[in-house]
Scaffold this motif. Structure first.
Motif, PDB file in Angstrom:
ATOM      1  N   ASP A 144      74.598 -26.931   8.433  1.00  0.00           N
ATOM      2  CA  ASP A 144      75.655 -27.886   8.117  1.00  0.00           C
ATOM      3  C   ASP A 144      75.679 -28.244   6.639  1.00  0.00           C
ATOM      4  OD1 ASP A 144      76.418 -27.972  10.770  1.00  0.00           O
ATOM      5  OD2 ASP A 144      74.995 -29.576  11.247  1.00  0.00           O
ATOM      6  N   THR A 145      74.776 -27.683   5.854  1.00  0.00           N
ATOM      7  CA  THR A 145      74.739 -27.958   4.428  1.00  0.00           C
ATOM      8  C   THR A 145      75.356 -26.799   3.678  1.00  0.00           C
ATOM      9  OG1 THR A 145      72.631 -26.887   3.927  1.00  0.00           O
ATOM     10  CG2 THR A 145      72.528 -29.092   4.891  1.00  0.00           C
ATOM     11  N   VAL A 146      75.346 -26.890   2.368  1.00  0.00           N
ATOM     12  CA  VAL A 146      75.918 -25.817   1.556  1.00  0.00           C
ATOM     13  C   VAL A 146      74.826 -24.912   0.995  1.00  0.00           C
ATOM     14  CG1 VAL A 146      77.975 -27.109   0.941  1.00  0.00           C
ATOM     15  CG2 VAL A 146      75.919 -27.342  -0.466  1.00  0.00           C
ATOM     16  N   LEU A 147      73.614 -25.000   1.552  1.00  0.00           N
ATOM     17  CA  LEU A 147      72.546 -24.139   1.066  1.00  0.00           C
ATOM     18  C   LEU A 147      72.892 -22.679   1.349  1.00  0.00           C
ATOM     19  CD1 LEU A 147      69.357 -26.093   2.184  1.00  0.00           C
ATOM     20  CD2 LEU A 147      70.349 -25.957  -0.108  1.00  0.00           C
ATOM     21  N   PRO A 148      72.720 -21.789   0.374  1.00  0.00           N
ATOM     22  CA  PRO A 148      73.056 -20.387   0.595  1.00  0.00           C
ATOM     23  C   PRO A 148      72.078 -19.720   1.549  1.00  0.00           C
ATOM     24  CG  PRO A 148      71.981 -20.668  -1.516  1.00  0.00           C
ATOM     25  CD  PRO A 148      72.218 -22.044  -0.973  1.00  0.00           C
ATOM     26  N   ARG A 149      72.579 -18.739   2.277  1.00  0.00           N
ATOM     27  CA  ARG A 149      71.749 -17.958   3.183  1.00  0.00           C
ATOM     28  C   ARG A 149      71.910 -16.493   2.795  1.00  0.00           C
ATOM     29  NH1 ARG A 149      74.872 -21.113   6.090  1.00  0.00           N
ATOM     30  NH2 ARG A 149      76.090 -19.395   6.918  1.00  0.00           N
ATOM     31  N   ARG A 158      59.745  -8.815   1.622  1.00  0.00           N
ATOM     32  CA  ARG A 158      60.764  -8.564   0.599  1.00  0.00           C
ATOM     33  C   ARG A 158      62.147  -8.383   1.218  1.00  0.00           C
ATOM     34  NH1 ARG A 158      56.425  -5.399  -1.275  1.00  0.00           N
ATOM     35  NH2 ARG A 158      57.321  -3.482  -0.435  1.00  0.00           N
ATOM     36  N   GLN A 159      62.197  -7.979   2.473  1.00  0.00           N
ATOM     37  CA  GLN A 159      63.456  -7.824   3.191  1.00  0.00           C
ATOM     38  C   GLN A 159      63.418  -8.619   4.495  1.00  0.00           C
ATOM     39  OE1 GLN A 159      62.213  -4.773   1.741  1.00  0.00           O
ATOM     40  NE2 GLN A 159      63.728  -4.986   0.109  1.00  0.00           N
ATOM     41  N   ASP A 160      64.609  -8.903   5.025  1.00  0.00           N
ATOM     42  CA  ASP A 160      64.723  -9.621   6.292  1.00  0.00           C
ATOM     43  C   ASP A 160      64.945  -8.675   7.461  1.00  0.00           C
ATOM     44  OD1 ASP A 160      64.720 -12.259   5.033  1.00  0.00           O
ATOM     45  OD2 ASP A 160      66.704 -11.694   4.294  1.00  0.00           O
ATOM     46  N   MET A 161      65.470  -7.494   7.179  1.00  0.00           N
ATOM     47  CA  MET A 161      65.834  -6.568   8.244  1.00  0.00           C
ATOM     48  C   MET A 161      65.765  -5.149   7.702  1.00  0.00           C
ATOM     49  SD  MET A 161      69.355  -6.746  10.484  1.00  0.00           S
ATOM     50  CE  MET A 161      68.994  -8.468  10.886  1.00  0.00           C
ATOM     51  N   ALA A 162      65.332  -4.219   8.536  1.00  0.00           N
ATOM     52  CA  ALA A 162      65.225  -2.820   8.112  1.00  0.00           C
ATOM     53  C   ALA A 162      65.841  -1.920   9.171  1.00  0.00           C
ATOM     54  CB  ALA A 162      63.768  -2.429   7.879  1.00  0.00           C
ATOM     55  N   ILE A 163      66.534  -0.886   8.709  1.00  0.00           N
ATOM     56  CA  ILE A 163      67.041   0.159   9.600  1.00  0.00           C
ATOM     57  C   ILE A 163      66.229   1.408   9.292  1.00  0.00           C
ATOM     58  CG2 ILE A 163      69.025   1.577  10.211  1.00  0.00           C
ATOM     59  CD1 ILE A 163      70.806  -0.757   9.387  1.00  0.00           C
ATOM     60  N   THR A 192      61.544 -14.062  13.244  1.00  0.00           N
ATOM     61  CA  THR A 192      62.624 -14.407  12.323  1.00  0.00           C
ATOM     62  C   THR A 192      63.998 -14.410  12.987  1.00  0.00           C
ATOM     63  OG1 THR A 192      62.783 -12.098  11.575  1.00  0.00           O
ATOM     64  CG2 THR A 192      61.393 -13.578  10.290  1.00  0.00           C
ATOM     65  N   LEU A 193      64.100 -13.904  14.216  1.00  0.00           N
ATOM     66  CA  LEU A 193      65.376 -14.006  14.922  1.00  0.00           C
ATOM     67  C   LEU A 193      65.667 -15.443  15.339  1.00  0.00           C
ATOM     68  CD1 LEU A 193      65.492 -10.762  17.100  1.00  0.00           C
ATOM     69  CD2 LEU A 193      66.713 -11.270  14.983  1.00  0.00           C
ATOM     70  N   ALA A 194      64.695 -16.331  15.132  1.00  0.00           N
ATOM     71  CA  ALA A 194      64.963 -17.753  15.325  1.00  0.00           C
ATOM     72  C   ALA A 194      65.852 -18.305  14.211  1.00  0.00           C
ATOM     73  CB  ALA A 194      63.652 -18.540  15.372  1.00  0.00           C
ATOM     74  N   ILE A 213      69.962 -14.491  10.459  1.00  0.00           N
ATOM     75  CA  ILE A 213      69.356 -13.201  10.766  1.00  0.00           C
ATOM     76  C   ILE A 213      69.721 -12.778  12.184  1.00  0.00           C
ATOM     77  CG2 ILE A 213      67.170 -11.968  11.061  1.00  0.00           C
ATOM     78  CD1 ILE A 213      66.015 -13.556   8.793  1.00  0.00           C
ATOM     79  N   ALA A 214      69.709 -13.731  13.116  1.00  0.00           N
ATOM     80  CA  ALA A 214      70.073 -13.430  14.501  1.00  0.00           C
ATOM     81  C   ALA A 214      71.514 -12.939  14.596  1.00  0.00           C
ATOM     82  CB  ALA A 214      69.871 -14.662  15.375  1.00  0.00           C
ATOM     83  N   ARG A 215      72.419 -13.566  13.847  1.00  0.00           N
ATOM     84  CA  ARG A 215      73.822 -13.150  13.906  1.00  0.00           C
ATOM     85  C   ARG A 215      74.007 -11.753  13.320  1.00  0.00           C
ATOM     86  NH1 ARG A 215      74.819 -18.798  13.026  1.00  0.00           N
ATOM     87  NH2 ARG A 215      74.828 -18.567  10.761  1.00  0.00           N
TER      88      ARG A 215
END
Length: 301
Positions: free
Chosen positions: A85-90, A140-145, A280-282, A286-288
């Motif tokens: 609900d804030t303007v913090l970047p993701r 260093r990354q949140d997700m890998a393929i 981290t899917l919490a 990242i989950a979306r």
């Protein structure tokens, strides 16, 4: 029991190493060691067996991780949901193989980014499977393929899609081989024909030859370029035979500038996995992104 100590414990349990856990937590290794020792004193039981390389959880450590980790992940999700609900970047940091990431993953996630708005930033980078998993494990990354299924408790992998490989060449090479000749004489027909590949070891060609012909390629690579999109361009230009993912060469096949030389009953497939750090899917963004890629992959073949 101190939640900070539990968070450190779960991170060490997943990472299998004090050093790696320290990097993920943004702490020094002595600080992580001190926190684990403090938790062990509180419980009166050892949680890890120290090894020459990393640590192994004791039975008590495994039981505690099994009980505590889901609740800690849920708390992270609650905290992150409050930040929505804030303007913090993701930011979502994604790494994967160049061609698949550029052609498949990034377009799918770009649609998500447009819905999420300016607070969401997608940052994509390219790397081979081992490099991608290493970067993910190091934070260093949140997700890998990746084409390698992640192992261990630190990373969680989900099968994303299968990629079909096709043996292709420009029409002049197909005419030189002749219709039906490859099926009758198998790989020997191709022994003196030039090959286009991404590496001198001929990884895609060797795998295709082994699965389809039960043989190894006899000819060395005539053209070596480090990107499958460049392999495609060289094959269209007539540089030689190539093994390419069907999604990458489908347009060229439809236009007739490339010809599929063989249609095996069971085509060679390569599986892609979508990997994240466990827990981290919490985090909602990242989950979306994870769900977006899995949904998009339903239309990939």
């Amino acid at each position: 029991m101190d939640l900070a100590l539990l968070r450190t414990f779960v991170t060490v349990h997943r990472a299998g190493s004090f050093t790696r856990a320290a990097a993920l937590l943004g702490l020094s290794q002595p600080a992580v060691t001190s926190q684990i020792q403090a938790l062990e004193r509180q419980l009166g039981r050892p949680l890890f067996l120290r090894r020459a390389r990393g640590v192994t959880p004791t039975s008590i450590g495994d039981e505690l991780a099994h009980r505590a980790a889901p609740h800690l992940d849920a708390l992270v999700g609650i905290a992150e949901a409050g930040l929505d609900d804030t303007v913090l970047p993701r930011s979502l940091h994604l790494i994967g193989t160049p061609e698949f990431t550029a052609e498949r993953a990034v377009p799918a996630l770009t649609e998500l980014a447009s819905r999420e708005g300016p607070e969401f930033t997608l940052r994509a980078s390219f790397g081979h499977a081992e490099e991608a998993l290493e970067g993910l494990a190091a934070g260093r990354q949140d997700m890998a393929i990746t084409t390698v299924r992640p192992r261990g408790a630190l990373l969680t992998g989900t099968a994303l899609c299968d990629e079909e490989h096709v043996l292709v060449a420009a029409p002049r090479w197909a005419a030189r081989i002749g219709p039906g000749r490859l099926r009758r004489k198998s790989a020997a027909t191709l022994d003196r024909l030039p090959l286009v590949e991404v590496h001198e070891s001929l990884p895609l060609v060797t795998r295709y030859w082994g699965l389809v012909f039960d043989a190894a390629p006899a000819a060395p690579g005539a053209v070596i370029v480090p990107d499958l999109r460049a392999v495609l361009a060289c094959a269209v230009a007539g540089a030689g035979l190539a093994v390419l993912p069907r999604y990458l060469c489908a347009g060229a096949l439809e236009q007739g500038v490339l010809v599929a030389l063989l249609d095996p009953v069971v085509p060679p497939l390569r599986t892609y996995f979508l990997a994240v750090r466990t827990g981290t899917l919490a985090l909602p963004h990242i989950a979306r992104a994870h769900d977006e890629l899995l949904h998009a992959a339903l239309d990939w073949y």
